[in-house]
Design a protein around this motif. Structure first.
Motif, PDB file in Angstrom:
ATOM      1  N   LEU B  47      98.706 -26.417  20.501  1.00 32.96           N
ATOM      2  CA  LEU B  47      99.008 -25.171  21.166  1.00 32.96           C
ATOM      3  C   LEU B  47      99.961 -24.086  20.351  1.00 32.96           C
ATOM      4  O   LEU B  47      99.740 -23.107  20.807  1.00 32.96           O
ATOM      5  CB  LEU B  47     100.149 -25.765  22.250  1.00 32.96           C
ATOM      6  CG  LEU B  47      99.525 -26.682  23.569  1.00 32.96           C
ATOM      7  CD1 LEU B  47     100.323 -27.006  24.657  1.00 32.96           C
ATOM      8  CD2 LEU B  47      98.386 -25.375  24.080  1.00 32.96           C
ATOM      9  N   PHE B  48     100.704 -24.730  19.663  1.00 28.92           N
ATOM     10  CA  PHE B  48     102.076 -23.882  19.018  1.00 28.92           C
ATOM     11  C   PHE B  48     101.492 -23.444  17.498  1.00 28.92           C
ATOM     12  O   PHE B  48     102.217 -22.703  16.836  1.00 28.92           O
ATOM     13  CB  PHE B  48     103.078 -24.410  19.102  1.00 28.92           C
ATOM     14  CG  PHE B  48     103.535 -24.541  20.342  1.00 28.92           C
ATOM     15  CD1 PHE B  48     103.768 -23.543  21.312  1.00 28.92           C
ATOM     16  CD2 PHE B  48     103.593 -25.909  21.059  1.00 28.92           C
ATOM     17  CE1 PHE B  48     104.102 -23.860  22.836  1.00 28.92           C
ATOM     18  CE2 PHE B  48     103.815 -26.245  22.490  1.00 28.92           C
ATOM     19  CZ  PHE B  48     104.368 -25.184  23.287  1.00 28.92           C
ATOM     20  N   GLY B  49     100.461 -24.027  16.999  1.00 25.37           N
ATOM     21  CA  GLY B  49     100.236 -24.103  15.459  1.00 25.37           C
ATOM     22  C   GLY B  49     101.310 -24.254  14.485  1.00 25.37           C
ATOM     23  O   GLY B  49     101.870 -25.201  15.008  1.00 25.37           O
ATOM     24  N   ASP B  50     101.916 -23.187  13.641  1.00 23.77           N
ATOM     25  CA  ASP B  50     103.211 -23.762  12.973  1.00 23.77           C
ATOM     26  C   ASP B  50     104.351 -23.367  13.562  1.00 23.77           C
ATOM     27  O   ASP B  50     105.315 -23.371  13.039  1.00 23.77           O
ATOM     28  CB  ASP B  50     102.851 -23.092  11.564  1.00 23.77           C
ATOM     29  CG  ASP B  50     101.563 -23.484  10.845  1.00 23.77           C
ATOM     30  OD1 ASP B  50     101.317 -24.660  11.240  1.00 23.77           O
ATOM     31  OD2 ASP B  50     101.125 -22.839  10.180  1.00 23.77           O
ATOM     32  N   THR B  51     104.261 -22.349  14.844  1.00 29.12           N
ATOM     33  CA  THR B  51     105.279 -21.935  15.312  1.00 29.12           C
ATOM     34  C   THR B  51     106.251 -23.157  15.983  1.00 29.12           C
ATOM     35  O   THR B  51     105.699 -24.022  16.708  1.00 29.12           O
ATOM     36  CB  THR B  51     105.173 -20.959  16.452  1.00 29.12           C
ATOM     37  OG1 THR B  51     104.160 -19.992  15.795  1.00 29.12           O
ATOM     38  CG2 THR B  51     106.214 -20.073  16.743  1.00 29.12           C
TER      39      THR B  51
END
Lengths: 285, 295
Positions: B47-51
Motif C-alpha cells: 500500500l505505502f511502498g517506502d513511505t
C-alpha cells in the motif's frame, strides 16, 4: 404539515421522473454527438464498411461482427454450464451442497471483471498461444471462456429463480407417481421454466455484448474483420475504450458515439424482447 | 425402452454434476492463482511502498510506489457515487413501490430495466459527452475528473438501488402494511415509521451491492478521468487513481517483475474488497433483522 407531506410525496415522484429522464438523456447525448455521422446518411455504410481511418473509412462493421461472434460463442459455452449448474442446485444436489453452490455463484457474481481478465491474461493466454500455434494468444477463442465465466452466475441465478416458480403441484404429483429426479427435470422443470430460460439467456447475451474489460484485455483488439475464431478482434465496447485517446472533433471520435448508440439500442431491444407477452416479468436485475 | 431411459438418466445426472464441478474448478483455479501470485506481496509495503504509513495517511508525503493513492481514489469514488445515488435511488424506489400504478409504473419499470441493461462503457461514454458539453461552456477548467466519474458511477448503480428498495417494500407482509393506516397513520407516516424500517436490511444489502459495483467498474472510470498516476486528488475536479484502472494499466504496461507483482497484489486486494462487501451484505441483512427485532 399537510403542505410538507404533499411536498415530500412530490419529491418521491420527481426522483423517479429524474431517473427515468436520465435513461432517455443518455440516448439523446449519444444521438447528438454521433449526429455528424448519422446526418450524412452514412448509417448503412457505417455499419457495413471496414475501419480504415487513413482512407477516411470509419465503419464499425468489424467491431459489430466481433461483438456478436464473441457474445454467441460465450453463450454457447456458458449456457450448458449454467443450465447444468442451475439444475444441480434445484433438483440434484443435497441441501447442504445446494447452499454451498448458491454461495459460490453469488461470490462469482461479485468478482470484478478486471480481476477475471487479469488472471486469464497470465493463465489462459500462454495456453491459447500454444494451442493456436500462431499469433500472441489474444483471440476471440481466448476471451470467450472468460466471458462465459462472467455471464454464468447471472444466468444461473435467473434460471434457479425460474425453476423455483414452477408449479409445486406438478412436482408433488410427479413425486406421488414415483418419478425420478431426472424425469422431474425433463418433464416438469425444463418445460415449466421455459420463459425464464429464454429471458436469462437474453440477459446473458446482453451482458456478453456489453462487457468491456474481458474483450479489451483478451481479444487482441485488431481492427480487421476476424476471419476465424482464432483471430484477434476488437469488440464495440473495446473500440469505445481505445479510440478515446484521440481528438474530440475527429471523425474517429464521432464514430465511437455510433458504437455507443448501437450498444444502447441492442440492450434496450433485449429488454423489450424479455417483456414479450407470455414471458413472466422478472424484477431480479 | 428402459435401457434408453437409463442412459438418459445417467447422461443428465452426469452433465449437471460436471457443470457444477467445472464451475467450481474454474473458481478455485482463478482464486488460487491470484492468491499464489498476489499473496506474498500483500502487506503494508504494497500500500505505502517506502513511505511511512502514518505520513501517507495524513497526506504529509506522497506515495509513489504503493497502491495507497489507487485505494484512496476507489474509496473516494465509492463515497461520491453513493452520496449522489442513494437519495435519488431510494426515493425512486419508494415512488415505484408505494405511489406508481398501472401504466405509469409499467413505463418507469421499462425505463429502469433499460437503465440497468446499459453497458457500463456506454455510461462512461455519456459521462465523457457531458464533460465535452461542460468543457464547451466553461472552458479549459473542466476536464474528465473525479466529479464526473462519481456522477457516471452513481448513474450506473441507480437501478440497483431503485430495484432493491422497490422489491423490499413490495414484499412486506400485507398485515404489517395495513396496521399503521388502520390506526390512523398517514401514508407518509406509514412509509417513514413502518415500511422503511421494516425493509431496511434489504435496502442496506442493496446499497452494499451497489458499493461493490462502484468499486469494481473499470469501463466507466477509464473514460471519465482515472489515470495511471495522479496521487491523492486534492479536489473534485482533479484526476485520480483507482484500483481497477491500475490493474488494467499494469496488465498492458508493466515493465518489471516488481510492477507485475504489485499488479497481482492490486488484483487480490480488489477481489478481497469486493468479496468482503458481498459477504457483509449477506451477514448484515441477517444481523440487522435481528437487531431491529430486539431493539
Amino acid at each position: 404539515m399537510g403542505d410538507r407531506m404533499v411536498f415530500r410525496e412530490h419529491l418521491f415522484r420527481s426522483a423517479a421522473v429524474i431517473c427515468g429522464l436520465l435513461t432517455l438523456a443518455i440516448f439523446c447525448f449519444l444521438c447528438v454527438l454521433g449526429l455528424p455521422l448519422l446526418q450524412d446518411g452514412h448509417l448503412l455504410s457505417l455499419l457495413s464498411s471496414p475501419w480504415a481511418p487513413a482512407r477516411g473509412l470509419y465503419g464499425i462493421f468489424p467491431m459489430l461482427l466481433a461483438s456478436i461472434l464473441l457474445a454467441l460463442l460465450s453463450l454457447a459455452l456458458g449456457f450448458p454450464v449454467s443450465l447444468g449448474c442451475s439444475l444441480l442446485i434445484t433438483a440434484l444436489a443435497p441441501r447442504r451442497l445446494r447452499m454451498l453452490l448458491i454461495g459460490m455463484i453469488r461470490l462469482m457474481a461479485g468478482i470484478p471483471t478486471v480481476v477475471y481478465s487479469f488472471a486469464a491474461l497470465f493463465l489462459l493466454v500462454p495456453l491459447m498461444r500454444t494451442l493456436i500455434g500462431r499469433g500472441s494468444g489474444l483471440s476471440l477463442l481466448t476471451a470467450a471462456p472468460v466471458l462465459a465465466l462472467l455471464i454464468v452466475p447471472t444466468m444461473v441465478i435467473f434460471f434457479v429463480a425460474g425453476f423455483e416458480k414452477v408449479n409445486r403441484a406438478h412436482l408433488l404429483a410427479l413425486d406421488a407417481l414415483g418419478g425420478s429426479r431426472v424425469q422431474k427435470i425433463i418433464h416438469i422443470l425444463l418445460p415449466g421454466a421455459r420463459p425464464a430460460l429464454i429471458n436469462g439467456t437474453l440477459l446473458g447475451f446482453g451482458r456478453a455484448m456489453g462487457d468491456t474489460m474481458v474483450s479489451l484485455m483478451l481479444a487482441g483488439n485488431s481492427t480487421a474483420v476476424p476471419s476465424s475464431l482464432a483471430d484477434s478482434a476488437r469488440t464495440l465496447p473495446a473500440h469505445i475504450a481505445l479510440v478515446m485517446a484521440s481528438d474530440f472533433d475527429s471523425m474517429e471520435f464521432t464514430s465511437i458515439f455510433a458504437c455507443g448508440l448501437l450498444l444502447y439500442l441492442v440492450t434496450g431491444l433485449l429488454m423489450l424482447l424479455m417483456r414479450l407477452p407470455g414471458r413472466s416479468p422478472d424484477n431480479e436485475s | 425402452m428402459t435401457g434408453q431411459r437409463k442412459i438418459t438418466e445417467i447422461t443428465v445426472t452426469w452433465f449437471c454434476w460436471l457443470s457444477g464441478l467445472l464451475l467450481l474448478a474454474a473458481l478455485v483455479i482463478l482464486v488460487g492463482y491470484l492468491i499464489r501470485r498476489g499473496g506474498p506481496v500483500l502487506g503494508l509495503s504494497l500500500l505505502f511502498g517506502d513511505t511511512p504509513p502514518l505520513d501517507a495517511l495524513l497526506l504529509r508525503k506522497h506515495v509513489f510506489d504503493g497502491l495507497y493513492p489507487a485505494l484512496a481514489g476507489t474509496l473516494l469514488l465509492i463515497i461520491g457515487a453513493m452520496v449522489l445515488a442513494i437519495p435519488l435511488g431510494i426515493a425512486s424506489g419508494i415512488y415505484m413501490a408505494e405511489y406508481a400504478g398501472g401504466r405509469t409504473k409499467a413505463v418507469f419499470s421499462l425505463l429502469f430495466d433499460i437503465l440497468a441493461g446499459i453497458p457500463s462503457i456506454v455510461v462512461g461514454l455519456a459521462g465523457l459527452s457531458i464533460t465535452i458539453f461542460l468543457h464547451r461552456i466553461f472552458g479549459e477548467r473542466i476536464m474528465p475528473c473525479l466529479l464526473i466519474s462519481c456522477l457516471a458511477l452513481a448513474y450506473l448503480v441507480l437501478p440497483y438501488l431503485i430495484r432493491t428498495t422497490q422489491v423490499a417494500l413490495e414484499s412486506i407482509d400485507p398485515v404489517v402494511r395495513r396496521t399503521a393506516p388502520a390506526l390512523g397513520a398517514s401514508r407518509l407516516q406509514n412509509i417513514g415509521r413502518v415500511l422503511l424500517p421494516h425493509s431496511l436490511p434489504a435496502i442496506i444489502g442493496g446499497i452494499i451491492l451497489a458499493t461493490g459495483r462502484c468499486a469494481e467498474d473499470t469501463a466507466v472510470i477509464m473514460l471519465t478521468g482515472a489515470v495511471a498516476s495522479a496521487g491523492i486528488p486534492r479536489s473534485l475536479l482533479d484526476q485520480y487513481e483507482a484500483l481497477p484502472f491500475y490493474i488494467y494499466y499494469i496488465s498492458a504496461q508493466y515493465t518489471s517483475p516488481d510492477e507485475l507483482a504489485t499488479g497481482f497484489g492490486a488484483a487480490l486486494l480488489l477481489l478481497l474488497l469486493c468479496s468482503a462487501l458481498l459477504v457483509l451484505a449477506l451477514v448484515l441483512q441477517r444481523r440487522l433483522t435481528i437487531f431491529l427485532l430486539y431493539r
